[in-house]
Design a protein around this motif. Structure first.
Motif, PDB file in Angstrom:
ATOM      1  N   CYS A   1     -17.594  11.502  75.077  1.00  0.00           N
ATOM      2  CA  CYS A   1     -17.956  12.874  74.717  1.00  0.00           C
ATOM      3  C   CYS A   1     -18.098  13.755  75.955  1.00  0.00           C
ATOM      4  CB  CYS A   1     -19.268  12.892  73.929  1.00  0.00           C
ATOM      5  SG  CYS A   1     -19.143  12.221  72.258  1.00  0.00           S
ATOM      6  N   LEU A   2     -18.786  13.237  76.961  1.00  0.00           N
ATOM      7  CA  LEU A   2     -19.018  14.006  78.184  1.00  0.00           C
ATOM      8  C   LEU A   2     -18.273  13.437  79.384  1.00  0.00           C
ATOM      9  CD1 LEU A   2     -22.863  14.587  77.783  1.00  0.00           C
ATOM     10  CD2 LEU A   2     -21.017  16.184  77.248  1.00  0.00           C
TER      11      LEU A   2
ATOM     12  N   GLY B   1     -21.114  12.394  68.548  1.00  0.00           N
ATOM     13  CA  GLY B   1     -20.640  11.099  69.022  1.00  0.00           C
ATOM     14  C   GLY B   1     -19.167  10.928  68.738  1.00  0.00           C
ATOM     15  N   ASP B   2     -18.596   9.845  69.275  1.00  0.00           N
ATOM     16  CA  ASP B   2     -17.147   9.664  69.124  1.00  0.00           C
ATOM     17  C   ASP B   2     -16.735   8.283  68.634  1.00  0.00           C
ATOM     18  OD1 ASP B   2     -17.970   8.679  71.773  1.00  0.00           O
ATOM     19  OD2 ASP B   2     -15.836   8.312  72.084  1.00  0.00           O
ATOM     20  N   THR B   3     -17.623   7.287  68.712  1.00  0.00           N
ATOM     21  CA  THR B   3     -17.234   5.929  68.326  1.00  0.00           C
ATOM     22  C   THR B   3     -18.121   5.404  67.200  1.00  0.00           C
ATOM     23  OG1 THR B   3     -18.696   4.830  69.916  1.00  0.00           O
ATOM     24  CG2 THR B   3     -16.495   5.451  70.693  1.00  0.00           C
ATOM     25  N   ASP B   4     -17.707   4.266  66.644  1.00  0.00           N
ATOM     26  CA  ASP B   4     -18.439   3.676  65.520  1.00  0.00           C
ATOM     27  C   ASP B   4     -19.875   3.325  65.904  1.00  0.00           C
ATOM     28  OD1 ASP B   4     -15.932   3.914  64.475  1.00  0.00           O
ATOM     29  OD2 ASP B   4     -15.579   1.773  64.184  1.00  0.00           O
ATOM     30  N   ASN B   5     -20.111   3.077  67.182  1.00  0.00           N
ATOM     31  CA  ASN B   5     -21.455   2.770  67.664  1.00  0.00           C
ATOM     32  C   ASN B   5     -22.415   3.947  67.469  1.00  0.00           C
ATOM     33  OD1 ASN B   5     -23.390   1.100  69.091  1.00  0.00           O
ATOM     34  ND2 ASN B   5     -23.100   2.446  70.848  1.00  0.00           N
TER      35      ASN B   5
ATOM     36  N   PRO C   1     -25.085   4.960  63.524  1.00  0.00           N
ATOM     37  CA  PRO C   1     -26.532   4.959  63.266  1.00  0.00           C
ATOM     38  C   PRO C   1     -27.211   6.257  63.707  1.00  0.00           C
ATOM     39  CG  PRO C   1     -25.856   2.855  64.167  1.00  0.00           C
ATOM     40  CD  PRO C   1     -24.676   3.768  64.301  1.00  0.00           C
ATOM     41  N   MET C   2     -26.757   6.823  64.825  1.00  0.00           N
ATOM     42  CA  MET C   2     -27.315   8.090  65.298  1.00  0.00           C
ATOM     43  C   MET C   2     -27.082   9.193  64.270  1.00  0.00           C
ATOM     44  SD  MET C   2     -26.515  10.178  68.847  1.00  0.00           S
ATOM     45  CE  MET C   2     -24.732  10.126  68.649  1.00  0.00           C
ATOM     46  N   PHE C   3     -25.888   9.214  63.680  1.00  0.00           N
ATOM     47  CA  PHE C   3     -25.583  10.227  62.663  1.00  0.00           C
ATOM     48  C   PHE C   3     -26.517  10.107  61.465  1.00  0.00           C
ATOM     49  CE2 PHE C   3     -20.886   9.832  64.129  1.00  0.00           C
ATOM     50  CZ  PHE C   3     -21.158  10.597  65.253  1.00  0.00           C
ATOM     51  N   SER C   4     -26.845   8.876  61.098  1.00  0.00           N
ATOM     52  CA  SER C   4     -27.674   8.658  59.909  1.00  0.00           C
ATOM     53  C   SER C   4     -29.093   9.177  60.096  1.00  0.00           C
ATOM     54  CB  SER C   4     -27.712   7.165  59.557  1.00  0.00           C
ATOM     55  OG  SER C   4     -28.464   6.431  60.512  1.00  0.00           O
ATOM     56  N   ALA C   5     -29.532   9.294  61.350  1.00  0.00           N
ATOM     57  CA  ALA C   5     -30.897   9.749  61.622  1.00  0.00           C
ATOM     58  C   ALA C   5     -30.976  11.247  61.882  1.00  0.00           C
ATOM     59  CB  ALA C   5     -31.466   8.993  62.824  1.00  0.00           C
ATOM     60  N   ALA C   6     -29.827  11.915  61.924  1.00  0.00           N
ATOM     61  CA  ALA C   6     -29.782  13.353  62.194  1.00  0.00           C
ATOM     62  C   ALA C   6     -29.448  14.120  60.916  1.00  0.00           C
ATOM     63  CB  ALA C   6     -28.738  13.646  63.271  1.00  0.00           C
ATOM     64  N   ALA C   7     -29.779  15.406  60.924  1.00  0.00           N
ATOM     65  CA  ALA C   7     -29.484  16.240  59.756  1.00  0.00           C
ATOM     66  C   ALA C   7     -27.992  16.500  59.619  1.00  0.00           C
ATOM     67  CB  ALA C   7     -30.240  17.560  59.861  1.00  0.00           C
ATOM     68  N   ARG C   8     -27.330  16.727  60.746  1.00  0.00           N
ATOM     69  CA  ARG C   8     -25.897  17.001  60.758  1.00  0.00           C
ATOM     70  C   ARG C   8     -25.256  16.234  61.906  1.00  0.00           C
ATOM     71  NH1 ARG C   8     -27.129  18.664  56.567  1.00  0.00           N
ATOM     72  NH2 ARG C   8     -26.737  20.699  55.575  1.00  0.00           N
ATOM     73  N   SER C   9     -23.937  16.052  61.808  1.00  0.00           N
ATOM     74  CA  SER C   9     -23.223  15.301  62.837  1.00  0.00           C
ATOM     75  C   SER C   9     -21.885  15.960  63.127  1.00  0.00           C
ATOM     76  CB  SER C   9     -23.011  13.851  62.395  1.00  0.00           C
ATOM     77  OG  SER C   9     -22.359  13.803  61.135  1.00  0.00           O
ATOM     78  N   ALA C  10     -21.401  15.743  64.341  1.00  0.00           N
ATOM     79  CA  ALA C  10     -20.128  16.326  64.758  1.00  0.00           C
ATOM     80  C   ALA C  10     -19.487  15.422  65.798  1.00  0.00           C
ATOM     81  CB  ALA C  10     -20.337  17.732  65.320  1.00  0.00           C
ATOM     82  N   ALA C  11     -18.192  15.643  66.031  1.00  0.00           N
ATOM     83  CA  ALA C  11     -17.457  14.777  66.951  1.00  0.00           C
ATOM     84  C   ALA C  11     -16.345  15.558  67.639  1.00  0.00           C
ATOM     85  CB  ALA C  11     -16.861  13.590  66.198  1.00  0.00           C
ATOM     86  N   PRO C  12     -15.999  15.158  68.865  1.00  0.00           N
ATOM     87  CA  PRO C  12     -14.822  15.733  69.519  1.00  0.00           C
ATOM     88  C   PRO C  12     -13.554  15.163  68.894  1.00  0.00           C
ATOM     89  CG  PRO C  12     -15.762  14.018  70.892  1.00  0.00           C
ATOM     90  CD  PRO C  12     -16.688  14.183  69.724  1.00  0.00           C
ATOM     91  N   ALA C  13     -12.410  15.749  69.223  1.00  0.00           N
ATOM     92  CA  ALA C  13     -11.145  15.366  68.585  1.00  0.00           C
ATOM     93  C   ALA C  13     -10.733  13.929  68.881  1.00  0.00           C
ATOM     94  CB  ALA C  13     -10.039  16.323  69.027  1.00  0.00           C
ATOM     95  N   ASN C  14     -11.227  13.344  69.968  1.00  0.00           N
ATOM     96  CA  ASN C  14     -10.842  11.986  70.355  1.00  0.00           C
ATOM     97  C   ASN C  14     -11.665  10.906  69.664  1.00  0.00           C
ATOM     98  OD1 ASN C  14     -12.729  13.341  72.408  1.00  0.00           O
ATOM     99  ND2 ASN C  14     -13.118  11.172  72.796  1.00  0.00           N
ATOM    100  N   CYS C  15     -12.370  11.254  68.597  1.00  0.00           N
ATOM    101  CA  CYS C  15     -13.243  10.298  67.915  1.00  0.00           C
ATOM    102  C   CYS C  15     -12.443   9.260  67.128  1.00  0.00           C
ATOM    103  CB  CYS C  15     -14.194  11.030  66.978  1.00  0.00           C
ATOM    104  SG  CYS C  15     -13.375  11.898  65.620  1.00  0.00           S
TER     105      CYS C  15
ATOM    106  N   ARG D   1     -14.698  19.569  76.104  1.00  0.00           N
ATOM    107  CA  ARG D   1     -14.280  20.812  75.447  1.00  0.00           C
ATOM    108  C   ARG D   1     -14.657  20.786  73.971  1.00  0.00           C
ATOM    109  NH1 ARG D   1     -13.681  24.363  79.525  1.00  0.00           N
ATOM    110  NH2 ARG D   1     -13.031  23.121  81.333  1.00  0.00           N
ATOM    111  N   GLY D   2     -14.599  19.609  73.378  1.00  0.00           N
ATOM    112  CA  GLY D   2     -15.034  19.472  71.997  1.00  0.00           C
ATOM    113  C   GLY D   2     -16.532  19.661  71.856  1.00  0.00           C
ATOM    114  N   VAL D   3     -17.298  19.117  72.807  1.00  0.00           N
ATOM    115  CA  VAL D   3     -18.751  19.287  72.787  1.00  0.00           C
ATOM    116  C   VAL D   3     -19.113  20.764  72.941  1.00  0.00           C
ATOM    117  CG1 VAL D   3     -20.910  18.749  73.994  1.00  0.00           C
ATOM    118  CG2 VAL D   3     -19.202  16.953  73.627  1.00  0.00           C
ATOM    119  N   LEU D   4     -18.409  21.469  73.823  1.00  0.00           N
ATOM    120  CA  LEU D   4     -18.643  22.906  73.992  1.00  0.00           C
ATOM    121  C   LEU D   4     -18.343  23.663  72.700  1.00  0.00           C
ATOM    122  CD1 LEU D   4     -17.139  23.406  77.555  1.00  0.00           C
ATOM    123  CD2 LEU D   4     -19.496  23.946  76.889  1.00  0.00           C
ATOM    124  N   ASP D   5     -17.267  23.294  72.041  1.00  0.00           N
ATOM    125  CA  ASP D   5     -16.911  23.916  70.764  1.00  0.00           C
ATOM    126  C   ASP D   5     -18.010  23.679  69.728  1.00  0.00           C
ATOM    127  OD1 ASP D   5     -15.179  25.058  68.679  1.00  0.00           O
ATOM    128  OD2 ASP D   5     -14.875  22.975  68.050  1.00  0.00           O
TER     129      ASP D   5
END
Length: 238
Positions: A11-12, A185-189, A192-206, A224-228
Motif C-alpha cells: 500500500c505504501l 489493505g491489499d492482501t488477504d492478510n 481481519p482488519m476490514f472486519s473490525a472497521a466500518a469501511r474498507s478500501a484497497a489500491p488497484a494492486n490488491c 497513489r491509490g492510498v492518496l485517492d
C-alpha cells in the motif's frame, strides 16, 4: 473524525528491490499534516520499521505493529502490548524460535529479525514456503500460536492475535469509535482488519479476494491509490 488505518507493504511501500514512491509519500505526509483525518499504520512489520515510515508520513498516533500484538507511538516511543496474548506464549517463545531455526537450517529461508512478539519466516524464493509450512505446523502443533501464510512469508503469531484484534485494541487505547474507522489493505492478510472497521478500501494492486471484499477499490496502485482513498474517505464512509 474519520480514522484511517493503512497497511504498509503493498500500500505504501513496494516489494523488495523496487523503488519507493517518495513523491507520493510526501504528498500523503502533507495531507496528514493538515490533520483532516487521523491516519495510522496497521502492519505485520515491527515497531522500528513502522516508526521510520510514520516519521516520513508525519503520523502522530499509535500504530499497530506485528499483526496486532503491539501498539507503538512514533513520537513518544511508548509501546503497549496487546493484553490478549496468552501468558503461555511468553514461556514458549524462545523454544518456538529454536524450532523455527532448526526447520529452516541449510535453506534459503530466514526468521526475520527485529520482531519482539511474532515470527516471520521469509525467503527470496517463495516456492520454498509450501515445503516447510506443514513441517512448521507439525512441530508447533502444541504451541499457543496461530499460523498464516502470505505470498511473502509464513507468519507465526500468539494465539488470538490478528489485525482485527489490533484494530479493536487501537480503538480502545485511542478512544476511537470503530464506526468511524476506514481500513486500507491489499492482501488477504488484511481481511481481519476490514472486519473490525466500518469501511474498507484497497489500491488497484490488491488481491482478487480483497477486491471482492472492500467497499472501494481505487483505480490507482500503491501510494497513489492510498492518496485517492484519502481524498474520497468521507464519501466512502457515508
Amino acid at each position: 473524525m474519520v480514522s484511517i488505518l493503512c497497511d504498509v507493504d503493498g500500500c505504501l511501500v513496494p516489494g523488495r528491490g523496487e523503488m519507493w514512491d517518495f513523491a507520493g509519500l510526501s504528498e500523503l505526509a502533507e495531507r496528514n499534516h493538515s490533520r483532516e483525518f487521523t491516519f495510522a499504520l496497521c502492519s505485520s512489520r515491527p515497531a522500528p520499521f513502522l516508526e521510520a515510515v510514520a516519521r516520513q508520513l508525519l503520523i502522530s498516533d499509535y500504530c499497530i505493529c506485528e499483526n496486532g500484538a503491539l501498539l507503538y507511538h512514533p513520537l513518544t516511543k511508548e509501546a503497549i502490548l496487546n493484553p490478549i496474548i496468552p501468558q503461555d506464549f511468553f514461556k514458549e517463545q524462545e523454544n518456538i524460535h529454536r524450532i523455527l531455526e532448526e526447520i529452516i537450517g541449510g535453506k534459503e529461508i530466514v526468521v526475520e529479525v527485529g520482531k519482539s512478539y511474532t515470527f516471520s519466516v521469509n525467503t527470496i524464493n517463495p516456492e520454498l514456503l509450501p515445503e516447510i509450512e506443514p513441517v512448521i505446523e507439525e512441530r508447533l502443533a502444541e504451541a499457543p500460536i496461530d499460523i498464516s501464510k502470505s505470498s511473502r512469508s509464513i507468519e507465526i503469531v500468539p494465539r488470538g492475535i490478528n489485525k482485527a484484534e489490533g484494530v479493536q485494541f487501537w480503538c480502545e487505547i485511542t478512544n476511537t469509535d470503530p464506526d468511524r474507522v476506514l481500513a486500507i489493505g491489499d492482501t488477504d492478510n488484511d481481511l481481519p482488519m476490514f472486519s473490525a472497521a466500518a469501511r474498507s478500501a484497497a489500491p488497484a494492486n490488491c488481491s482478487e479476494l480483497v477486491r471482492s471484499s472492500v467497499d472501494y477499490v481505487s483505480e490507482y496502485p500503491m501510494v497513489r491509490g492510498v492518496l485517492d482513498i484519502y481524498v474520497k474517505a468521507k464519501t466512502i464512509m457515508d
